[in-house]
Design an enzyme around this catalytic site. Structure first.
Site, PDB file in Angstrom:
ATOM      1  N   GLU A 187       0.838  -1.203   0.000  1.00 48.23           N
ATOM      2  CA  GLU A 187       0.000   0.000   0.000  1.00 48.23           C
ATOM      3  C   GLU A 187       0.869   1.247   0.000  1.00 48.23           C
ATOM      4  O   GLU A 187       1.934   1.259   0.611  1.00 48.23           O
ATOM      5  CB  GLU A 187      -0.874  -0.036   1.265  1.00 48.23           C
ATOM      6  N   GLU A 216       5.814   5.744   8.502  1.00 52.12           N
ATOM      7  CA  GLU A 216       5.057   7.000   8.488  1.00 52.12           C
ATOM      8  C   GLU A 216       5.966   8.215   8.401  1.00 52.12           C
ATOM      9  O   GLU A 216       7.004   8.276   9.054  1.00 52.12           O
ATOM     10  CB  GLU A 216       4.228   7.146   9.773  1.00 52.12           C
ATOM     11  N   ASN A 248       4.501   0.885   9.144  1.00 50.15           N
ATOM     12  CA  ASN A 248       5.533   1.477  10.004  1.00 50.15           C
ATOM     13  C   ASN A 248       6.523   2.350   9.253  1.00 50.15           C
ATOM     14  O   ASN A 248       7.682   2.408   9.608  1.00 50.15           O
ATOM     15  CB  ASN A 248       6.319   0.393  10.761  1.00 50.15           C
ATOM     16  N   HIS A 269      -0.065  12.975   5.962  1.00 45.20           N
ATOM     17  CA  HIS A 269       0.489  11.759   6.546  1.00 45.20           C
ATOM     18  C   HIS A 269       0.754  10.795   5.388  1.00 45.20           C
ATOM     19  O   HIS A 269      -0.142  10.554   4.571  1.00 45.20           O
ATOM     20  CB  HIS A 269      -0.579  11.222   7.500  1.00 45.20           C
ATOM     21  N   THR A 270       1.948  10.290   5.270  1.00 46.89           N
ATOM     22  CA  THR A 270       2.232   9.290   4.227  1.00 46.89           C
ATOM     23  C   THR A 270       2.709   7.993   4.881  1.00 46.89           C
ATOM     24  O   THR A 270       3.265   8.008   5.978  1.00 46.89           O
ATOM     25  CB  THR A 270       3.314   9.769   3.218  1.00 46.89           C
ATOM     26  N   ASN A 271       2.456   6.899   4.191  1.00 51.63           N
ATOM     27  CA  ASN A 271       2.929   5.605   4.693  1.00 51.63           C
ATOM     28  C   ASN A 271       3.091   4.663   3.503  1.00 51.63           C
ATOM     29  O   ASN A 271       2.478   4.870   2.443  1.00 51.63           O
ATOM     30  CB  ASN A 271       1.944   5.017   5.709  1.00 51.63           C
ATOM     31  N   ASP A 307       0.192   5.345   0.725  1.00 53.01           N
ATOM     32  CA  ASP A 307      -0.869   6.206   1.273  1.00 53.01           C
ATOM     33  C   ASP A 307      -0.518   7.684   1.290  1.00 53.01           C
ATOM     34  O   ASP A 307       0.594   8.035   1.642  1.00 53.01           O
ATOM     35  CB  ASP A 307      -1.079   5.902   2.774  1.00 53.01           C
ATOM     36  N   GLU A 320      -2.609  10.816   3.214  1.00 55.67           N
ATOM     37  CA  GLU A 320      -3.789  11.188   4.000  1.00 55.67           C
ATOM     38  C   GLU A 320      -3.665  12.636   4.430  1.00 55.67           C
ATOM     39  O   GLU A 320      -2.604  13.055   4.872  1.00 55.67           O
ATOM     40  CB  GLU A 320      -3.891  10.338   5.274  1.00 55.67           C
ATOM     41  N   ARG A 357      11.248   4.636  19.049  1.00 60.90           N
ATOM     42  CA  ARG A 357      10.290   3.644  18.575  1.00 60.90           C
ATOM     43  C   ARG A 357      10.991   2.378  18.102  1.00 60.90           C
ATOM     44  O   ARG A 357      10.510   1.272  18.332  1.00 60.90           O
ATOM     45  CB  ARG A 357       9.494   4.274  17.444  1.00 60.90           C
TER      46      ARG A 357
END
Ligand SMILES: *[C@@H]1O[C@H](CO)[C@@H](O)[C@H](O)[C@H]1NC(C)=O
Length: 216
Positions: free
Chosen positions: A104, A133, A131, A121-123, A106, A108, A201
């Site tokens: 995918e 982002e 994970n 926001h991208t991913n 993305d 947003e 993270r």
């Protein structure tokens, strides 16, 4: 938390394209290429199948999805985002494969209260794993006019951008020195989150692609 209005999801505009196989880039008719997935009157194909537009009102949004699957492509989307109090609206533009271990890409756009900026926001998901982002504030007002947002996806790279030249050579689209400077400028001045800098993270070390993306 000061974001209570954010929880009241007002509307969704979803643009969804499914990919997996190669399809000639030549645009046919949107009547043949796309299914309107929701939104009734808010989603329209016009101009003899050459234009497809989505809109949202205070009740709901609209969406479409490609009938075919693609392997690689360049996807340009013109968007004018909801102005004023847009908190709770999410405008999204994504490419997704189907089934287990999906891939995918993305985009947003998360609305905000009046006078506060949208977050972009991208991913990227690969084999079901996201994970990756990144988040940006835009350097222009995305609600004042239509802007073109582009996903370039070829064998070399995936780029989500609102600064791509009108260049049809997306298959081998190389990023030249000016393009690299532009990407660095966006990353330095307008990026508010990058998973590649999130050492807290990824306590076992940053994902391997982070070394390469720093080169850009
Ligand atoms: C809303 O704007 C504030 C700044 O006023 C920002 O910190 C926050 O990230 C924004 N929220 C979204 C969802 O874009």
């Amino acid at each position: 938390m000061g974001h209570s209005s954010y929880a009241n999801s007002k509307a969704w505009v979803v643009a969804l394209a499914i990919l997996c196989m190669i399809v000639a880039a030549s645009a046919g008719s949107f009547y043949d290429e796309m299914d309107i997935t929701f939104g009734g009157e808010r989603a329209k194909i016009s101009n003899g199948g050459q234009d497809l537009s989505l809109s949202l009102d205070q009740y709901s949004g609209s969406g479409f999805q490609s009938k075919h699957e693609y392997l690689f492509g360049r996807f340009d989307m013109q968007l004018k985002l909801v102005s004023g109090n847009s908190a709770g609206t999410v405008t999204t533009f994504y490419l997704s494969s189907q089934g287990a271990g999906h891939d995918e890409i993305d985009f947003e756009f998360l609305g905000n209260t009046s006078g506060s900026p949208y977050t972009v926001h991208t991913n990227v998901y690969s084999q079901g794993k996201g994970n990756k982002e990144q988040q940006f504030h835009l350097w222009f007002d995305p609600t004042a006019a239509f802007h073109t947002y582009t996903i370039v996806w070829n064998a070399q790279r995936i780029m989500s951008t609102s600064s791509v030249n009108d260049n049809r050579a997306w298959r081998t689209q190389e990023v030249d020195a000016a393009g690299r400077n532009r990407i660095r400028w966006v990353q330095n001045k307008h990026m508010i989150y990058n998973y590649c800098n999130d050492h807290k993270r990824f306590t076992n070390g940053l994902p391997t692609e982070c070394k390469r993306s720093r080169f850009l």
